[in-house]
Design a protein around this motif. Sequence first.
Motif, mmCIF file in Angstrom:
data_model
loop_
_atom_site.group_PDB
_atom_site.id
_atom_site.type_symbol
_atom_site.label_atom_id
_atom_site.label_comp_id
_atom_site.label_asym_id
_atom_site.label_seq_id
_atom_site.Cartn_x
_atom_site.Cartn_y
_atom_site.Cartn_z
ATOM 1 N N UNK A 106 0.869 -1.263 0.059
ATOM 2 C CA UNK A 106 0.015 0.068 0.073
ATOM 3 C C UNK A 106 0.778 1.220 -0.002
ATOM 4 N N UNK A 107 1.979 1.242 0.868
ATOM 5 C CA UNK A 107 2.889 2.290 0.897
ATOM 6 C C UNK A 107 3.509 2.728 -0.341
ATOM 7 N N UNK A 108 3.939 1.701 -0.987
ATOM 8 C CA UNK A 108 4.582 1.763 -2.559
ATOM 9 C C UNK A 108 3.623 2.282 -3.551
ATOM 10 N N UNK A 109 2.428 1.741 -3.295
ATOM 11 C CA UNK A 109 1.314 2.154 -4.289
ATOM 12 C C UNK A 109 1.001 3.839 -4.061
ATOM 13 N N UNK A 110 0.816 4.073 -2.753
ATOM 14 C CA UNK A 110 0.758 5.646 -2.621
ATOM 15 C C UNK A 110 1.837 6.410 -3.197
ATOM 16 N N UNK A 111 3.153 6.032 -3.203
ATOM 17 C CA UNK A 111 4.162 6.727 -3.710
ATOM 18 C C UNK A 111 3.938 6.721 -5.241
ATOM 19 N N UNK A 112 3.474 5.705 -5.651
ATOM 20 C CA UNK A 112 3.370 5.866 -7.285
ATOM 21 C C UNK A 112 1.947 6.694 -7.544
ATOM 22 N N UNK A 113 1.150 6.502 -6.625
ATOM 23 C CA UNK A 113 -0.182 7.709 -7.065
ATOM 24 C C UNK A 113 0.363 9.242 -6.872
ATOM 25 N N UNK A 114 1.214 9.443 -6.164
ATOM 26 C CA UNK A 114 1.777 10.690 -5.930
ATOM 27 C C UNK A 114 2.541 11.113 -7.106
ATOM 28 N N UNK A 115 3.308 10.402 -7.579
ATOM 29 C CA UNK A 115 4.133 10.628 -8.682
ATOM 30 C C UNK A 115 3.432 10.849 -10.092
ATOM 31 N N UNK A 116 2.235 9.823 -10.016
ATOM 32 C CA UNK A 116 1.577 9.908 -11.362
ATOM 33 C C UNK A 116 0.533 11.171 -11.352
ATOM 34 N N UNK A 117 0.076 11.421 -10.242
ATOM 35 C CA UNK A 117 -0.624 12.772 -10.040
ATOM 36 C C UNK A 117 -0.047 14.000 -10.732
ATOM 37 N N UNK A 118 1.423 13.914 -10.764
ATOM 38 C CA UNK A 118 2.175 14.953 -11.125
ATOM 39 C C UNK A 118 2.517 14.728 -12.791
ATOM 40 N N UNK A 119 2.716 13.584 -13.185
ATOM 41 C CA UNK A 119 3.258 13.155 -14.456
ATOM 42 C C UNK A 119 2.089 12.894 -15.494
ATOM 43 N N UNK A 120 1.058 12.544 -15.109
ATOM 44 C CA UNK A 120 0.123 12.156 -16.047
ATOM 45 C C UNK A 120 -0.761 13.475 -16.437
ATOM 46 N N UNK A 121 -0.684 13.664 -17.784
ATOM 47 C CA UNK A 121 -1.410 14.872 -18.227
ATOM 48 C C UNK A 121 -2.271 14.517 -19.503
ATOM 49 N N UNK A 122 -2.890 15.644 -20.120
ATOM 50 C CA UNK A 122 -3.842 15.159 -21.345
ATOM 51 C C UNK A 122 -3.183 15.007 -22.420
ATOM 52 N N UNK A 123 -1.786 15.219 -22.466
ATOM 53 C CA UNK A 123 -1.054 14.938 -23.847
ATOM 54 C C UNK A 123 -0.728 13.390 -23.762
ATOM 55 N N UNK A 124 -0.463 12.773 -22.470
ATOM 56 C CA UNK A 124 -0.008 11.375 -22.598
ATOM 57 C C UNK A 124 -1.340 10.425 -22.776
ATOM 58 N N UNK A 125 -2.463 11.073 -22.678
ATOM 59 C CA UNK A 125 -3.816 10.290 -22.506
ATOM 60 C C UNK A 125 -4.592 10.643 -24.032
ATOM 61 N N UNK A 126 -3.924 11.056 -24.990
ATOM 62 C CA UNK A 126 -4.656 11.287 -26.067
ATOM 63 C C UNK A 126 -4.999 9.868 -26.954
ATOM 64 N N UNK A 127 -6.200 9.772 -27.677
ATOM 65 C CA UNK A 127 -6.182 8.399 -28.170
ATOM 66 C C UNK A 127 -5.193 8.265 -29.328
ATOM 67 N N UNK A 128 -5.208 7.055 -29.682
ATOM 68 C CA UNK A 128 -3.853 6.964 -30.750
ATOM 69 C C UNK A 128 -4.307 6.961 -32.105
ATOM 70 N N UNK A 129 -5.525 6.822 -32.385
ATOM 71 C CA UNK A 129 -6.189 6.939 -33.730
ATOM 72 C C UNK A 129 -6.031 5.697 -34.375
ATOM 73 N N UNK A 130 -5.668 5.530 -35.502
ATOM 74 C CA UNK A 130 -5.960 4.627 -36.548
ATOM 75 C C UNK A 130 -4.410 4.111 -36.645
ATOM 76 N N UNK A 131 -3.286 3.972 -35.664
ATOM 77 C CA UNK A 131 -1.938 3.552 -36.158
ATOM 78 C C UNK A 131 -1.999 2.170 -36.616
ATOM 79 N N UNK A 132 -2.892 1.156 -36.069
ATOM 80 C CA UNK A 132 -2.901 -0.040 -36.569
ATOM 81 C C UNK A 132 -3.404 -0.239 -37.930
ATOM 82 N N UNK A 133 -3.943 0.890 -38.602
ATOM 83 C CA UNK A 133 -4.417 0.627 -40.039
ATOM 84 C C UNK A 133 -5.610 -0.226 -40.091
ATOM 85 N N UNK A 134 -6.612 -0.111 -38.976
ATOM 86 C CA UNK A 134 -7.504 -0.973 -38.560
ATOM 87 C C UNK A 134 -8.660 -0.962 -39.880
#
Length: 396
Positions: free
Chosen positions: A168-196
Amino acid sequence: MTSLTKPLYLLLTTQFLVTFSLMVLIPVLPLYLEQLGQQQTVSGFYSAMALSAPAVGGLLSAPVVGMLGDRYRYKHIFVAALVLFVLSLLGMAWFESITLFIGARFLLGISGIGVVLTLFFSRANIAPQGQQLGMQQQAISLACLLGPLVGGYSLQTIGMNTVLTVTAGVTVSCLLALMWLLDKDVLQPQGSELGQLATDKSKLSSQIWGWLVAGALSQAGAFALVVGFALYMTQKWPSPNVASQIGVIHALAWCGTFALAGFWGRRNSRGLGAQSFAFGALGCGLSVMLIDFVSSLWFIAILRIIQGGFFATQSQSLFLQISILSPDDQQGQALGYAKSAQVSGQLLGPFAAAFCFAHFGASSVLWLTAGLFIAAAILVSFLLSVQQVNFKVKTQ
């Protein structure tokens, strides 16, 4: 390490911790419940409840969490899910009542952290989509390999509550770090990169529902094998060391899964997710079927390693195809349904294995498992052929 790879590795660490927290208790759960019950014998009913509580919670929450992911920012859903996950770990670590302990495990499933992580690995633009899902499968496989080993050792040494608290303690550390690092640019849809292939993505299509059934069949086969393999070994290969033999062979299967998860992820990044799923399910079925014909534990171990390697493609290919086929504004909902379908298979598989063993003997369990995998392969092959036909008609 670039600014984009930092959140990816933190997400992988979080995925490892989530799976580890589930697997660390699996081999020693009845013993841990006896400790909570002050060394009194605990009925099989409570053990079954404790074992299935996270799955039942996940079955109920997955579609809801997926729909929330479609409506709100993933970062906010992720933080809420991870907070509930940490609370459930602390509850499992420090509750001294069996009932409260089961409630904490149910909360772990209700948190929906598995769905949220899959949404991240499906939608982030850190690496190719198939590769990200392959790395997620590697993290899960490593946790499934190490969790039972750590759990068996820890219960008699440092105590399970210490392991869960540290997790649980390590998970909290990951959570705190991710709250700073995750942003909308990282979470954009990837579109049709696979040529589906061109599909009607205005609503959840019949293709998606077919894939949900295939995912349920595959997971039913996997969990029928968990129960059925132990029953088969106990009856067909009786020895004083049968329990340790089963444990080692299961661990070797997860080694195969970990080793090949990245390979399947890279293959899926080239647009071969459906073919990978079908080929992997067929390979799982055939390797399990062959176990009934060999006359050496070494051959059984080799076949389980092969089966583990083929199994490495199942979840990641399922999620990739669901992501490709679903509309952007319903992708979370579709992935939530995929998780629920998998959990349904995980719950039904062991019951089917126990029924076959009781009525038809040990070998029937292996054939049941093989049949479930092969049925999933046949269904996906049919879906793939229909999709290709529709694509040819639309492009003529």
